[in-house]
Motif scaffolding. Structure first.
Motif, mmCIF file in Angstrom:
data_model
loop_
_atom_site.group_PDB
_atom_site.id
_atom_site.type_symbol
_atom_site.label_atom_id
_atom_site.label_comp_id
_atom_site.label_asym_id
_atom_site.label_seq_id
_atom_site.Cartn_x
_atom_site.Cartn_y
_atom_site.Cartn_z
ATOM 1 N N LEU A 293 43.400 81.871 60.364
ATOM 2 C CA LEU A 293 44.238 80.687 60.184
ATOM 3 C C LEU A 293 45.518 80.829 60.998
ATOM 4 N N SER A 294 45.412 81.420 62.170
ATOM 5 C CA SER A 294 46.579 81.598 63.033
ATOM 6 C C SER A 294 47.154 80.245 63.421
ATOM 7 N N ASN A 295 48.482 80.146 63.368
ATOM 8 C CA ASN A 295 49.220 78.928 63.697
ATOM 9 C C ASN A 295 49.025 77.818 62.667
ATOM 10 N N VAL A 296 48.445 78.143 61.526
ATOM 11 C CA VAL A 296 48.226 77.147 60.476
ATOM 12 C C VAL A 296 49.060 77.521 59.253
ATOM 13 N N VAL A 297 49.807 76.547 58.728
ATOM 14 C CA VAL A 297 50.609 76.750 57.522
ATOM 15 C C VAL A 297 50.163 75.736 56.477
ATOM 16 N N ILE A 298 49.848 76.224 55.283
ATOM 17 C CA ILE A 298 49.430 75.358 54.186
ATOM 18 C C ILE A 298 50.639 75.087 53.293
ATOM 19 N N ILE A 299 50.899 73.811 53.040
ATOM 20 C CA ILE A 299 52.001 73.425 52.162
ATOM 21 C C ILE A 299 51.426 72.579 51.034
ATOM 22 N N GLY A 300 51.697 72.996 49.821
ATOM 23 C CA GLY A 300 51.277 72.218 48.658
ATOM 24 C C GLY A 300 52.490 71.626 47.965
ATOM 25 N N ALA A 301 52.331 70.451 47.404
ATOM 26 C CA ALA A 301 53.414 69.802 46.660
ATOM 27 C C ALA A 301 52.872 69.354 45.311
ATOM 28 N N SER A 302 53.641 69.581 44.265
ATOM 29 C CA SER A 302 53.174 69.227 42.930
ATOM 30 C C SER A 302 54.355 69.077 41.989
ATOM 31 N N ASN A 303 54.243 68.144 41.071
ATOM 32 C CA ASN A 303 55.220 68.083 39.974
ATOM 33 C C ASN A 303 54.611 68.563 38.665
ATOM 34 N N ARG A 304 53.371 69.104 38.739
ATOM 35 C CA ARG A 304 52.731 69.734 37.585
ATOM 36 C C ARG A 304 52.156 71.077 38.028
ATOM 37 N N GLU A 305 53.051 71.971 38.425
ATOM 38 C CA GLU A 305 52.609 73.268 38.936
ATOM 39 C C GLU A 305 51.883 74.092 37.868
ATOM 40 N N ASP A 306 52.125 73.776 36.591
ATOM 41 C CA ASP A 306 51.452 74.500 35.517
ATOM 42 C C ASP A 306 49.958 74.217 35.464
ATOM 43 N N MET A 307 49.501 73.150 36.146
ATOM 44 C CA MET A 307 48.090 72.783 36.122
ATOM 45 C C MET A 307 47.312 73.362 37.300
ATOM 46 N N ILE A 308 47.991 73.990 38.260
ATOM 47 C CA ILE A 308 47.315 74.545 39.433
ATOM 48 C C ILE A 308 46.708 75.895 39.074
ATOM 49 N N ASP A 309 45.508 76.161 39.591
ATOM 50 C CA ASP A 309 44.810 77.411 39.292
ATOM 51 C C ASP A 309 45.652 78.610 39.740
ATOM 52 N N PRO A 310 45.838 79.606 38.885
ATOM 53 C CA PRO A 310 46.669 80.775 39.239
ATOM 54 C C PRO A 310 46.165 81.522 40.464
ATOM 55 N N ALA A 311 44.867 81.487 40.734
ATOM 56 C CA ALA A 311 44.331 82.209 41.895
ATOM 57 C C ALA A 311 44.895 81.666 43.197
#
Length: 510
Positions: free
Chosen positions: A325-343
């Motif tokens: 994934l060179s040169n690739v950046v993943i950005i996530g946005a959430s207002n319910r971070e408690d619902m995102i899988d811990p993995a």
């Protein structure tokens, strides 16, 4: 004299008779042509595959059979392209050249084998090797592209724009800059240090054995600038290391979900494949997952389908897989971070987690200043009162901030009880967001326009902003949550759980 007149009359009659005979002959010819057309044998069609200039023949696929046919001298044999339809005579000679088939089976490209062949997956994962038609020979056919396949000759004739993929993958060049974002100075500085340094100084990262981060999570209340920051990152990377170019793949999370088993996972694979292709050119690529909790929520918590049990592993496989994934950046946005899988949130995947919180009073001043500027019309009495347009704008903003962050009955929202038994009062300041401030300024501008049309003075004044502030508080959805303590806790970001709440009716701001 009479003989001359008779001769002239006869000549005229002969001319009329000649015209009538010519017209009758023309009609007979047309009728004969129509009879010939109606009684002529039907023509068949085939798909051109390859030409042979030595004996002026061509390989043509006819009704599932590959045949070598002669070509009429009126057909430019060298101009025929693979996949092109041709018209055949009763004797199966090529007598006409047509276009390319515009309807057929849709297949997904798995791999480009060589210059004129691709491996495609048809329905039920039936894989076939097909030829590329003339228009596609020089096209940039990529993994995951949808192509139209003519099953009569197994020729791909066109690329099909898959709207459900393209709509989910909004590929754009953002123009948002960090200067347009107010009230988030420390967060922006931390993001720039984390994201941009590996691109600016890759040799130092290699020297220190430091791996660039794969991604980051922006979490916090809605309307506080998470999407703006993601766009600003892409724009900043483009300006600093991308040569004025960077790709921003905006993935619309909720729309990515599909009722068909495996379809969401396929679309995730296409997204990362597209990102890798763009990144191979050395250009930074941002994959932005908005509303991340809608896609990658904690496994085992589903009520009906548990679709996350396969979607989450697919994302983990793309992030941790053998493909770089060179040169690739993943950005996530959430207002319910408690619902995102811990993995997904563990270090090594989304390395940096930054809370984008509600602005304080100083941050609100910065945000107001982004929308209420000196190039806007300010009412003359305000300018005269404070000495200049700049001073007037500053004072209008200060008045609005003081009213917005006041802790009195005009801004009281609810009386709450926390889990430790303590009680407190929530005010409008506890629910302020950048989007709310932008809405207040827009309301004030509209009020100024309406006053001008009604015969009032031109320009924005303090009263417009205070009136807009009062309307925003009344209509703001955050302030109409009822007595549900869990919803109040969520609005505050969950930092201090609430067990009881009693909404209060705010008074009008004067």
């Amino acid at each position: 004299m009479d003989n001359d007149l008779d001769a002239i009359s006869l000549a005229a009659k002969n001319e009329r008779l000649a015209h009538a005979l010519s017209d009758a002959r023309r009609k007979l010819v047309n009728m004969q042509e129509q009879i010939d057309a109606l009684t002529s044998p039907p023509n068949s069609y085939g798909v051109f595959l390859e030409s042979h200039m030595d004996d002026r023949s061509a390989d043509v696929m006819v009704a599932g059979r590959k045949m070598r046919l002669s070509v009429s001298s009126t057909i430019p044999l060298g101009a025929l392209r693979p996949g092109q339809e041709v018209r055949l005579s009763e004797a199966l000679s090529v007598i006409g050249a047509l276009g390319f088939e515009q309807a057929g089976e849709v297949g997904l490209v798995r791999e480009r084998l060589d210059d004129d062949r691709v491996l495609v997956a048809l329905r039920a994962d039936d894989e076939r090797v097909v030829r590329l038609a003339g228009p596609l020979l020089k096209a940039d056919i990529k993994h995951g592209d949808a192509v139209l396949v003519d099953l009569r000759a197994y020729v791909a004739t066109a690329v099909v724009a898959r709207s459900e993929i393209e709509d989910l993958l909004l590929e754009e060049q953002p123009t948002t800059t960090y200067d347009e974002i107010g009230g988030l100075g420390p967060q922006i500085e931390e993001i720039r240090d984390t994201v941009e340094l590996p691109f600016l100084h890759p040799e130092l990262y290699r020297e220190h054995g430091l791996r660039p981060p794969k991604g980051l999570l922006l979490y916090g209340p809605p309307g506080c600038g998470k999407t703006l920051i993601a766009k600003a990152i892409a724009n900043s990377l483009a300006q600093t290391v991308g040569g004025d170019r960077a790709y921003f793949l905006n993935v619309k999370g909720p729309e990515l979900l599909n009722k068909f088993v495996g379809e969401t996972e396929r679309q995730i694979r296409v997204i990362f494949q597209r990102a890798r292709e763009r990144a191979t050119t050395g250009v930074p690529v941002i994959i932005f997952f908005d509303e991340m909790e809608s896609l990658f929520r904690t496994r085992g918590g589903g009520v009906s389908s548990d679709v996350e049990t396969t979607v989450v592993p697919q994302l983990l496989a793309e992030v941790d897989g053998v493909e770089s994934l060179s040169n690739v950046v993943i950005i996530g946005a959430s207002n319910r971070e408690d619902m995102i899988d811990p993995a997904i949130l563990r270090p090594g995947r989304l390395d940096l987690k930054i809370r984008i919180d509600r602005p304080d009073a100083e941050g609100a001043r910065e945000i107001f200043a982004k929308y209420l500027t000196t190039d806007l019309p300010i009412r003359a009495d305000e300018v005269a009162k404070y000495g200049s347009v700049g001073n007037a704008v500053g004072q209008i903003i200060e008045t609005a901030v003081q009213a917005l962050y006041a802790t009195d009955s005009s801004t009281a929202a609810a009386e709450v009880t926390y889990t430790d038994g303590q009680r407190g009062t929530l005010y409008v300041r506890d629910f302020v967001s950048g989007a709310m401030i932008a809405g207040i300024v827009d309301r004030a501008k509209k009020a100024a326009i309406k006053d001008l049309l009604a015969g009032g003075e031109r320009g924005i004044a303090t009263e417009h902003l205070l009136r807009a502030l009062s309307q925003e508080i009344t209509e703001n959805e955050d302030l109409r949550t009822g007595a549900d303590p869990e919803r109040w806790s969520r609005i505050l970001g969950g930092r201090r759980p609430i067990v009881a709440a009693r909404p209060l009716r705010a008074e009008a701001i004067q």
